[in-house]
Design a protein around this motif. Structure first.
Motif: not given
Ligand code: 5GP
Length: 141
Positions: A3-7, A10-11, A14, A47, A49, A51, A100
């Motif tokens: 999982y890439d939390s900068n997808n 995800a942004k 946040r 909500k 993390s 994929e 995500h």
């Protein structure tokens, strides 16, 4: 793949990226797809993390599918759609482009063709108007 939390989703979760939001719970968020395949194309994301379907927390998945049901009813009302299509893609080979987990909610009409997947950006004023129509149906549910 991890999982890439900068997808982008995800942004959005946040509040680091904008979205035309329509519905939110402790476990899920719904917002307009910026490249809709049909008018009213809405996304619901957990909500978590995750994929896709295979790695999402099952409890959060339960809350997310409840949100899908609630938002689908509102989308159906807002667009007076005789049919609603739910789609959920897992992995590039299945056509997934944002990693995500998410559900697509798409109003369907006989004879209304789909636009190509994730291709044409919609005018933001149109997306805000569509989000408003869906939010109004959620408020009056
Ligand atoms: P997938 O191909 O992963 O099943 O679907 C990803 C969806 O996200 C596509 O329908 C695409 O139009 C949408 N999308 C891509 N980038 C953004 C974005 O920045 N914001 C929003 N709201 N939707 C996006």
């Amino acid at each position: 793949m991890s999982y890439d939390s900068n997808n982008i989703f995800a942004k959005i979760l946040r509040d680091e990226a904008p979205a035309f939001k329509v519905y939110e719970t402790d476990q899920a968020l719904a917002f307009m797809d910026v490249m809709p395949q049909v008018p009213g194309h809405t996304l619901v994301i957990p909500k978590d993390s995750a994929e896709g379907l295979l790695d999402v927390d099952p409890i959060i998945l339960g809350g997310t599918i409840c949100a899908v049901q609630t938002v689908a009813e509102a989308v159906k009302q807002a667009f007076e759609a005789p049919g609603i299509m739910i789609a959920q893609l897992n992995g590039p080979a299945a056509g997934q482009t944002v990693f995500h987990m998410h559900f697509h909610i798409m109003p369907r009409f006989e004879g209304l063709e789909f636009k190509l997947h994730a291709r044409d950006m919609e005018d933001f004023a149109v997306l805000e108007a569509h989000a408003g129509r869906i939010r109004a149906c959620l408020t009056h549910a």
